[in-house]
Scaffold this motif. Sequence first.
Motif, mmCIF file in Angstrom:
data_model
loop_
_atom_site.group_PDB
_atom_site.id
_atom_site.type_symbol
_atom_site.label_atom_id
_atom_site.label_comp_id
_atom_site.label_asym_id
_atom_site.label_seq_id
_atom_site.Cartn_x
_atom_site.Cartn_y
_atom_site.Cartn_z
ATOM 1 N N PHE A 124 0.844 -1.317 0.005
ATOM 2 C CA PHE A 124 -0.053 0.027 -0.035
ATOM 3 C C PHE A 124 0.840 1.313 -0.078
ATOM 4 O O PHE A 124 1.693 1.255 0.836
ATOM 5 C CB PHE A 124 -0.945 -0.149 1.237
ATOM 6 N N PRO A 125 0.506 2.203 -0.662
ATOM 7 C CA PRO A 125 -0.454 2.343 -1.767
ATOM 8 C C PRO A 125 -0.142 1.658 -3.340
ATOM 9 O O PRO A 125 1.047 1.434 -3.475
ATOM 10 C CB PRO A 125 -0.810 3.666 -1.845
ATOM 11 N N ASP A 126 -0.958 1.720 -4.079
ATOM 12 C CA ASP A 126 -0.424 1.300 -5.477
ATOM 13 C C ASP A 126 -0.378 2.486 -6.289
ATOM 14 O O ASP A 126 -0.227 2.278 -7.378
ATOM 15 C CB ASP A 126 -1.674 0.254 -6.083
ATOM 16 N N ALA A 127 -0.726 3.544 -5.838
ATOM 17 C CA ALA A 127 -0.422 4.818 -6.525
ATOM 18 C C ALA A 127 -0.367 6.234 -5.352
ATOM 19 O O ALA A 127 -0.524 5.944 -4.219
ATOM 20 C CB ALA A 127 -1.596 5.443 -7.245
ATOM 21 N N PRO A 128 0.678 7.064 -5.738
ATOM 22 C CA PRO A 128 1.206 7.909 -4.670
ATOM 23 C C PRO A 128 -0.109 8.474 -3.967
ATOM 24 O O PRO A 128 -1.251 8.702 -4.632
ATOM 25 C CB PRO A 128 1.883 9.072 -5.354
ATOM 26 N N THR A 129 -0.337 8.746 -2.756
ATOM 27 C CA THR A 129 -1.507 9.330 -2.012
ATOM 28 C C THR A 129 -0.894 10.327 -0.769
ATOM 29 O O THR A 129 -0.516 10.104 0.234
ATOM 30 C CB THR A 129 -2.078 8.130 -1.324
ATOM 31 N N GLN A 130 -0.867 11.533 -1.519
ATOM 32 C CA GLN A 130 -0.782 12.687 -0.465
ATOM 33 C C GLN A 130 -1.812 12.636 0.574
ATOM 34 O O GLN A 130 -1.335 12.933 1.726
ATOM 35 C CB GLN A 130 -0.766 13.917 -1.348
ATOM 36 N N ASN A 154 4.376 0.627 0.261
ATOM 37 C CA ASN A 154 4.950 0.355 -1.019
ATOM 38 C C ASN A 154 6.032 1.644 -1.386
ATOM 39 O O ASN A 154 5.600 2.688 -1.905
ATOM 40 C CB ASN A 154 3.831 0.507 -2.176
ATOM 41 N N ALA A 155 7.204 1.504 -0.646
ATOM 42 C CA ALA A 155 8.191 2.581 -0.684
ATOM 43 C C ALA A 155 8.690 3.213 -2.161
ATOM 44 O O ALA A 155 8.685 4.182 -2.554
ATOM 45 C CB ALA A 155 9.355 2.441 0.191
#
Length: 230
Positions: free
Chosen positions: A143-149, A185-186
């Motif tokens: 987590f995440p599968d896309a960047p999440t600000q 998910n670094a």
Amino acid sequence: MIVQGQLGFGRFVDRPNRFTIVLKTVSGPRRCHLRDPGRLSELLKPEAGVLFVERSSLGGRTDCEVVAIWDGKCWTIVNSGLHNELALELISAGLLPELGSPKSVKTEVRFGNSRVDIMIEGRPPTLVEVKGCTLVRGGLALFPDAPTQRGTKHVLNLIQAIKRGFRAAVLFLVMRPDARAIAPNAETDPAFAEALTRAHESGVLLLAYTFRLRGRVIEPVRRIPVLLSP
């Protein structure tokens, strides 16, 4: 949890925007609302099976809502609107003993600079951020599968809660049954991974549970560990 409403099945064709997918069904093409804004690139492949529920009240250009996607091995639940209810079911069933046996729970509570998904009243109160995860590779959920600000902001907000005397937790709901552990998910979002590590070091609890879809029932499978690195 029981998925309410009339269920339908289709095959994935296209994703014209983040919240809409086009399906091929026995009754013709359908445009379905997709509540998960993630990339879902490992799931949304041509001809992937999609389970949806009819939603006449959605309005606009969609009249159904995606519930889950079949990846060839298992269903992955991709409806983020179910997350809080599933989290509350875990808490009320005593499957997360660290959070206690709450007598009163509130949702969407304003704290700091954002809203927190769940607040368990007590002395002190416990704030819980709920994060749904759909990406699993080799038994490891990421987590995440896309960047999440937004997700990073939520985690940092929990650190402030700890400083003000609250208890706090991040609860990951892995929406498929084949994960043995979960990690940030670094590679995709180093800022979130760093924030999660800081939160853990500050005393924020990190919890995770897997789920599966059986018929129209979404049920918990197992508690899994949260790793701060894969």
